[in-house]
Design a protein around this motif. Structure first.
Motif, PDB file in Angstrom:
ATOM      1  N   ASP A 151      29.338  36.097  27.907  1.00  8.59           N
ATOM      2  CA  ASP A 151      28.731  36.569  28.952  1.00  8.59           C
ATOM      3  C   ASP A 151      29.755  36.060  30.171  1.00  8.59           C
ATOM      4  OD1 ASP A 151      26.652  38.080  30.442  1.00  8.59           O
ATOM      5  OD2 ASP A 151      25.870  35.811  31.025  1.00  8.59           O
ATOM      6  N   GLN A 152      29.720  37.843  30.770  1.00 11.54           N
ATOM      7  CA  GLN A 152      30.901  37.460  31.652  1.00 11.54           C
ATOM      8  C   GLN A 152      30.626  38.808  32.740  1.00 11.54           C
ATOM      9  OE1 GLN A 152      35.125  37.676  30.724  1.00 11.54           O
ATOM     10  NE2 GLN A 152      34.653  37.365  29.210  1.00 11.54           N
ATOM     11  N   VAL A 153      31.043  38.764  33.842  1.00 13.83           N
ATOM     12  CA  VAL A 153      30.986  39.723  34.375  1.00 13.83           C
ATOM     13  C   VAL A 153      32.845  40.737  34.244  1.00 13.83           C
ATOM     14  CG1 VAL A 153      31.013  41.016  36.758  1.00 13.83           C
ATOM     15  CG2 VAL A 153      29.613  39.737  36.548  1.00 13.83           C
ATOM     16  N   ILE A 154      32.173  41.514  34.176  1.00 14.83           N
ATOM     17  CA  ILE A 154      33.978  41.977  34.044  1.00 14.83           C
ATOM     18  C   ILE A 154      34.231  43.426  35.269  1.00 14.83           C
ATOM     19  CG2 ILE A 154      36.455  43.215  32.883  1.00 14.83           C
ATOM     20  CD1 ILE A 154      34.593  42.025  30.251  1.00 14.83           C
ATOM     21  N   THR A 180      36.663  38.694  35.088  1.00 14.35           N
ATOM     22  CA  THR A 180      37.641  38.932  34.619  1.00 14.35           C
ATOM     23  C   THR A 180      37.772  40.138  35.213  1.00 14.35           C
ATOM     24  OG1 THR A 180      36.934  38.206  32.447  1.00 14.35           O
ATOM     25  CG2 THR A 180      38.264  40.279  32.207  1.00 14.35           C
ATOM     26  N   ILE A 181      39.180  40.222  35.699  1.00 20.50           N
ATOM     27  CA  ILE A 181      39.839  41.468  36.153  1.00 20.50           C
ATOM     28  C   ILE A 181      40.726  42.334  35.246  1.00 20.50           C
ATOM     29  CG2 ILE A 181      41.039  42.776  38.034  1.00 20.50           C
ATOM     30  CD1 ILE A 181      40.119  40.130  39.617  1.00 20.50           C
ATOM     31  N   GLY A 215      43.402  31.127  45.187  1.00 17.00           N
ATOM     32  CA  GLY A 215      43.012  29.676  44.974  1.00 17.00           C
ATOM     33  C   GLY A 215      41.545  29.597  44.134  1.00 17.00           C
ATOM     34  N   LEU A 216      42.160  30.785  42.703  1.00 20.04           N
ATOM     35  CA  LEU A 216      40.672  31.409  41.962  1.00 20.04           C
ATOM     36  C   LEU A 216      40.700  31.063  40.481  1.00 20.04           C
ATOM     37  CD1 LEU A 216      38.928  34.688  43.494  1.00 20.04           C
ATOM     38  CD2 LEU A 216      38.138  32.066  43.772  1.00 20.04           C
ATOM     39  N   THR A 217      42.122  30.530  40.305  1.00 20.85           N
ATOM     40  CA  THR A 217      42.927  30.818  39.212  1.00 20.85           C
ATOM     41  C   THR A 217      41.260  29.617  37.922  1.00 20.85           C
ATOM     42  OG1 THR A 217      43.931  28.763  39.635  1.00 20.85           O
ATOM     43  CG2 THR A 217      45.199  30.539  38.930  1.00 20.85           C
ATOM     44  N   ASP A 218      40.967  28.923  38.241  1.00 17.96           N
ATOM     45  CA  ASP A 218      40.061  28.491  38.081  1.00 17.96           C
ATOM     46  C   ASP A 218      39.323  29.236  37.047  1.00 17.96           C
ATOM     47  OD1 ASP A 218      41.703  25.907  37.025  1.00 17.96           O
ATOM     48  OD2 ASP A 218      40.863  25.411  38.785  1.00 17.96           O
ATOM     49  N   VAL A 263      38.466  33.630  37.795  1.00 15.79           N
ATOM     50  CA  VAL A 263      39.065  33.957  37.366  1.00 15.79           C
ATOM     51  C   VAL A 263      40.264  34.983  37.110  1.00 15.79           C
ATOM     52  CG1 VAL A 263      38.965  36.630  38.553  1.00 15.79           C
ATOM     53  CG2 VAL A 263      37.420  34.928  39.275  1.00 15.79           C
ATOM     54  N   ARG A 264      40.468  35.331  36.203  1.00  9.82           N
ATOM     55  CA  ARG A 264      41.426  36.101  35.208  1.00  9.82           C
ATOM     56  C   ARG A 264      41.561  37.499  35.423  1.00  9.82           C
ATOM     57  NH1 ARG A 264      40.029  36.776  29.242  1.00  9.82           N
ATOM     58  NH2 ARG A 264      38.649  37.853  28.817  1.00  9.82           N
TER      59      ARG A 264
END
Length: 435
Positions: A320-323, A395-396, A415-418, A420-421
């Motif tokens: 489950d995640q938003v892409i 995830t982008i 500063g979103l490396t933890d 967002v990928r």
């Protein structure tokens, strides 16, 4: 004013094409540099007006014209927005080529062009060697040492951030696929010849391998011609038109021998330039028709996956995640590929796809634009990340190596490396396949 530049504009940029621009302004809200500056000099119709003035000998400040052309991203978002169908991208590249041919570059620029355009991007062995050095820097401890000693403080902030997000290339010993590769399936739905690209075959070699696996699972025979070369996009965009033509001829010849139904790419920037070979060689009688046949076969890998029913052949599941999805400008604006990547993402079970506002607007990468025009590039990127954050995506997804690095850079800057990928579509789909 230099008459020779004026004459070149008269001989090489058709007045009829320039006059096709109706000055209606539909291009303005599509142009990233106009959006950022609100300056007509940095809009498509403004640049066309500058080209016309140069052609007619009505302008003396040629530096202003060249600067305006250089600030342009070349994203070509103005073309689908234009009701008159102005071929802005073709005129932009021709104008840049004219200026490049008439200027006296500095010793620094000469060296940079020699190392990159004349040497690195025309010889895949040298490109492999360069990325191998990058891998050594990342794996040997040199990177940690450089960071500990704060050596990177001597570089601009955005380059310090970029150093942290450039992916680690695979070791040469682990690059199991040779330059020549071919699969033959018992029952094939399509025969596909793959354009492997410069960065895609080195820095993103794993993504190329993922693309081949996906095409095989879709029922496609895949061949990767050994004799292919750089697509020539960076050369064409930088005014090195003759070099771009030479590379185009090498690629046409290499892919003609495959007799494949499709020639696919997984890099929007490369695909768009390959797609324009027919224009690049339109005045060459020996290559005009060959280039036309070549470009008729060019498609993005996502299009082939959709047309061959890939999602019916495999089960796609992710946790489950938003892409969300960021368009590659050239994939969308030149090749017209909009829906297939989105359809493939939405075929994945367990995820929520959220459309990003202004996903069709450039991220600011544009080849090496983030190096040549860093201030404008970072300004565009920061606004892009505002839109990305509104989606709450974990995830982008994108479909071009430059866009991928740029979005990774945006994530780092925020500063979103933890949280967002950023991933290439091919890697996401392979990750989603359940065996």
């Amino acid at each position: 004013m230099s008459i020779s530049i004026q004459e070149d504009f008269q001989n090489r940029i058709e007045e009829e094409e320039l006059l096709n621009c109706m000055r209606c302004g539909f291009c303005l809200p599509a142009c990233p540099t106009y959006i950022e500056t609100k300056d007509e000099v940095h809009s498509p119709r403004g640049r066309i007006a500058l080209m016309m003035a140069t052609r007619n000998g009505e302008i003396d400040e040629l530096e202003e014209v060249e600067e305006s052309l250089n600030v342009c991203l070349g994203c070509r978002a103005c073309e689908p927005a234009c009701p008159a169908g102005v071929n802005y991208g073709h005129m932009l590249e021709e104008a840049r080529a004219i200026f490049q041919e008439h200027k006296q570059p500095s010793a620094k620029e000469k060296l940079l062009r020699k190392v990159t355009l004349d040497t690195l991007f025309t010889d895949q062995k040298k490109m492999t060697a360069a990325t191998s050095l990058l891998g050594f820097y990342q794996r040997s401890g040199l990177q940690k040492t450089a960071r500990k000693l704060n050596v990177l403080r001597f570089f601009p902030e955005h380059m310090q951030q970029m150093e942290r997000v450039i992916p680690e290339p695979p070791k040469k010993s682990l690059r199991s696929q040779d330059a020549t590769f071919k699969t033959t399936l018992p029952e094939s739905k399509a025969t596909v010849a793959m354009f492997k690209g410069c960065l895609m075959d080195t820095l993103f070699h794993d993504t190329n391998q993922a693309t081949i696996q996906l095409l095989n699972k879709a029922g496609c025979d895949v061949t990767v011609p050994d004799a292919q070369a750089c697509c020539g996009a960076l050369h064409g965009h930088s005014g090195e038109k003759d070099a771009a033509k030479d590379l185009a001829k090498r690629n046409i010849e290499a892919f003609e021998k495959t007799e494949a139904e499709y020639i696919i790419t997984n890099a929007g920037g490369c695909g768009a330039f390959l797609h324009d070979y027919h224009h690049l060689l339109k005045h060459d009688p020996a290559w005009k028709e060959r280039a036309k046949k070549f470009t008729e076969k060019i498609v993005d890998f996502s299009t082939v996956l959709v047309e061959t029913g890939f999602s019916d052949e495999v089960e796609l599941i992710l946790e489950d995640q938003v892409i969300t999805y960021q368009d590659s400008c050239h994939l969308r604006n030149v090749m017209g590929t909009i829906h297939p990547p989105r359809q493939l993402i939405q075929d994945i079970s367990g995820i929520v796809f959220t459309e990003m506002k202004d996903a069709d607007q450039c991220c600011g990468s544009a080849g090496i634009y983030n190096l040549t025009q860093p201030e404008m590039s970072m300004q565009i990127l920061d606004h892009k990340m505002e839109k990305a954050k509104e989606t709450n995506a974990a995830t982008i997804v994108t479909t071009n190596p430059g866009c991928l690095i740029q979005v990774k850079l945006g994530i780092e800057r925020e500063g979103l490396t933890d949280k967002v990928r950023a991933v290439h579509l091919a890697d996401l789909l392979l990750e989603a396949i359940t065996e």
